[in-house]
Enzyme design. Sequence first.
Site, short mmCIF file in Angstrom:
data_model
loop_
_atom_site.label_atom_id
_atom_site.label_comp_id
_atom_site.label_asym_id
_atom_site.label_seq_id
_atom_site.Cartn_x
_atom_site.Cartn_y
_atom_site.Cartn_z
N ASP A 1 -86.91 -0.64 -21.15
CA ASP A 1 -87.97 0.20 -20.69
C ASP A 1 -89.32 -0.66 -20.86
O ASP A 1 -89.36 -1.20 -21.77
CB ASP A 1 -88.18 1.49 -21.76
CG ASP A 1 -89.25 2.35 -21.53
OD1 ASP A 1 -89.27 2.95 -20.44
OD2 ASP A 1 -90.15 2.43 -22.31
N GLU B 1 -87.26 -2.79 -16.50
CA GLU B 1 -88.16 -1.92 -15.79
C GLU B 1 -89.27 -2.92 -15.84
O GLU B 1 -90.27 -3.11 -16.99
CB GLU B 1 -88.55 -0.74 -16.53
CG GLU B 1 -89.68 0.27 -15.97
CD GLU B 1 -89.91 1.43 -16.89
OE1 GLU B 1 -90.35 2.35 -16.08
OE2 GLU B 1 -90.04 1.18 -17.82
#
Length: 720
Positions: A349, A385
Amino acid sequence: MTHQKMAIWPGNPYPLGATWDGEGVNFAIFSECAEKVELCLFDQQGRQEIERINLAWKTDQVWHCYLPEARPGLLYGYRVHGPYDPERGQRFNPAKLLLDPYAKAISGRLRWHDALFGYQIGHPREDLSRSRANSAPYMPKCKVIDPAFTWGNDRPPHTSWHDTIIYELHVKGFTWQHPQIPAKLRGTYAGLSSAPAVDYLKRLGVTAVELMPVHAGVDERHLIEKGLSNYWGYNSIGFFVPDGRYSAYGLISEFKTMVKIMHSAGIEVILDVVYNHTAEGNQLGPTLCFRGIDNLAYYRIEPKNNRNYMDFTGCGNTLNMCHPRVLQLIMDSLRYWVLEMHVDGFRFDLASALARELYEVNRLGTFFDIIHQDPVLSQVKLIAEPWDLGEGGYQVGNFPVGWTEWNGKYRDTLRSYWKGEGDNIGEFAHRLTGSSDLYEKGGRRPYASINFVTCHDGFTLHDLVSYNEKHNEANLENNQDGESNNRSWNCGSEGPTADPQITALRARQIRNFLASLFLSQGVPMLLAGDETGRSQQGNNNTYCQDTPLSWHDWTLDVEQEELLSFVRRLIALRKAHHVFHRRHFFQGRPIKGSGVRDIIWLAPTGTEMTDEEWQHSFARCLGLYLAGDALEEQDEKGNRVVDNRFLLLVNAHHDSISFTIPDLASVRRWQLILDTSWSKGDPGEKILWETTACYPLLEHSMALLAESDGWKKDPDDSPT
């Protein structure tokens, strides 16, 4: 009953955490600036502190001891002494019980109370004040585990990247309402690995599940006070701990069993991990772990104002990747999940935050260098990401070799194209063929691109074609949260409608997105529920919705069953034909020895696209010829791979277009494989098209044709 004090030995500074060796338990915790560290032991319910042990031994900034009489199941926490001086970045407070950063299990849930904060809530000096309230009654406790587990002959599937199909799901949301999963197992790791769930995944055809965060996390106080929760789980506090909310039995072995069952089914397990920040938030957040152990070491502090945190995540803090002990923590956590839990990879993330050495994102940051040379982590699937919220944080295409990326440009381009916007047909072609403009120069392959149209963050696919605006009122933030620029199109009416023309167009658009996704080069990622048309009623930010809004409804009507069947056929088609999941980028030129090009872009006239036609702002229709006999690729045994020839015709225009079948000397007749304008996407019968004939490509639709000679639509068909 009086507690008999345990014997205490010096123990060792390594490994960090609480380690059961079959005879006793070694405790070790890092703190560079602490003046004193105490190990607190609790009764079996975690309510009463039964012993407090001063860690008198310190080696290389690691405080440690060994308890020869301790056993698995023991509950514990730490109290760390030192200066409380926020203006200089120091936030020690021994009144606060702290979690072990290396804890392998956590017992109980955090109960919000003012005592959890290192300062006095409501004090005019805010965090510059100091709280002396004991936080232990409201804190969960760390738990010593016995890591023994019978893995037997478990073997990771090791699915090649170019063969990978990812299914992003939430453990609870996927299983909570499944009628065939036993009620006591719904919402848990055991439920996810139950026969009904695994059979569904196998029939769907995906090769990997990407689990939304399962690291132990915290529900923010402001959400709890509103009757909400952090459903998504991007608020970690325990980087080694499977979140107990998803456990049916409260045992670490439950997670391991899930992984083993998935592997037996040929399905890899990828974890969505959040190492960029923690649940402690900004300077006004609670003191739960890292802040109280060594604030300056664990967090990025503003250099000119040590009271405040540098925040590249939007969550109040950023872990300090510049500190070697923080790097060690993350690397140890990753290796633990691979070696002890047998997971197959990670999706990071806000990965750009991990690359920030100072302010700028460093493409070859220390974190990536370490992973690249690590003999364990370099061999698993690594997904970034590729953005964070700081300046320069959008880094799509810039991660090192060995990494794949969530391709946000793929998502945006596909949405804009099928919405009918002009000026992007060239970019659409790039995304459809693996985004060579982003990845090829860096020595990467098409599978560096994780292609997705939707993910957990944003509209579902159903809502993408049903809403122009977000409808997040249920989040109780006055609809101010969530992304406003969704590139969505409601097809003529906002939200639910009984208009048959609009519902038919929406269904066609869904099929367009899905067919584009699975026929694109790169690695497709399907959001769980999109294959059955799951809706969140226009909410594009359900992070706090542990409600039916986020859960899968397994009661499917006829249209949903047809959509599920369509997706299964798409996945099977992709798997059966190498031309849709190549290892290398297209060359767009004659391949040596084949006499044909591997790819040709076609105008609706059936002729090759000219440079001028690529520049037409009004162009929304094009064709793609894929030469399966020009793959120039080899299988695992070194044999040359040969596939069928295909024609892919796409039309995002609001008018139908008569597309001339190209005159290619090697192919005289073509068989229709799918057409998204058909209600099921499948013609259901053998339809042949001759070269130079005109194919009626309806508005907002795409069609796939294959050379008819030798084509087998299914095992029962005979070659034409």
